[in-house]
Scaffold this motif. Structure first.
Motif, mmCIF file in Angstrom:
data_model
loop_
_atom_site.group_PDB
_atom_site.id
_atom_site.type_symbol
_atom_site.label_atom_id
_atom_site.label_comp_id
_atom_site.label_asym_id
_atom_site.label_seq_id
_atom_site.Cartn_x
_atom_site.Cartn_y
_atom_site.Cartn_z
ATOM 1 N N ASP A 1 20.137 57.859 57.342
ATOM 2 C CA ASP A 1 18.771 57.474 57.019
ATOM 3 C C ASP A 1 18.283 56.459 58.041
ATOM 4 O O ASP A 1 18.905 55.431 58.244
ATOM 5 N N PHE A 2 17.174 56.760 58.692
ATOM 6 C CA PHE A 2 16.636 55.852 59.695
ATOM 7 C C PHE A 2 15.755 54.802 59.033
ATOM 8 O O PHE A 2 15.921 53.623 59.220
ATOM 9 N N TRP A 3 14.793 55.246 58.261
ATOM 10 C CA TRP A 3 13.871 54.318 57.628
ATOM 11 C C TRP A 3 13.522 54.863 56.255
ATOM 12 O O TRP A 3 12.917 55.922 56.139
ATOM 13 N N THR A 4 13.921 54.162 55.246
ATOM 14 C CA THR A 4 13.612 54.576 53.875
ATOM 15 C C THR A 4 12.798 53.502 53.157
ATOM 16 O O THR A 4 12.642 53.552 51.950
ATOM 17 N N GLY A 5 12.290 52.546 53.899
ATOM 18 C CA GLY A 5 11.603 51.399 53.311
ATOM 19 C C GLY A 5 10.404 51.747 52.463
ATOM 20 O O GLY A 5 10.171 51.124 51.426
ATOM 21 N N ASN A 6 9.618 52.727 52.884
ATOM 22 C CA ASN A 6 8.437 53.075 52.089
ATOM 23 C C ASN A 6 8.833 53.589 50.710
ATOM 24 O O ASN A 6 8.256 53.193 49.701
#
Length: 82
Positions: free
Chosen positions: A55-60
């Motif tokens: 997972d690179f970016w799951t912040g949202n």
């Protein structure tokens, strides 16, 4: 990136209603969209396949767990590899 935005809008059956805005280092693109009578902001992130093993970016999506402050809510996630 505009092609990615168009692809995701079609996936979510949304109509792009305004010009795109680019994020940090042009790794994201977003635009206002409508779906039916509802208005949303559609955001698309891109990453090279060499960095896509995890997972690179799951912040949202992860931000939905925070409930005590006002913020936009992630309505969906769509991933693909080209």
């Amino acid at each position: 990136m505009r092609g990615n935005l168009d692809r995701v809008a079609a996936h979510f059956r949304a109509t792009i209603t305004g010009g795109p805005m680019f994020g940090w280092l042009d790794r994201s693109i977003g635009a206002p969209v409508t779906r039916g009578e509802e208005r949303y902001w559609l955001r698309v992130m891109s990453e090279g396949l060499g960095c896509a093993d995890e997972d690179f970016w799951t912040g949202n999506a992860d931000a939905d767990a925070v409930t005590d402050i006002a913020k936009p809510r992630a309505l969906g996630v769509f991933e693909w590899a080209d």
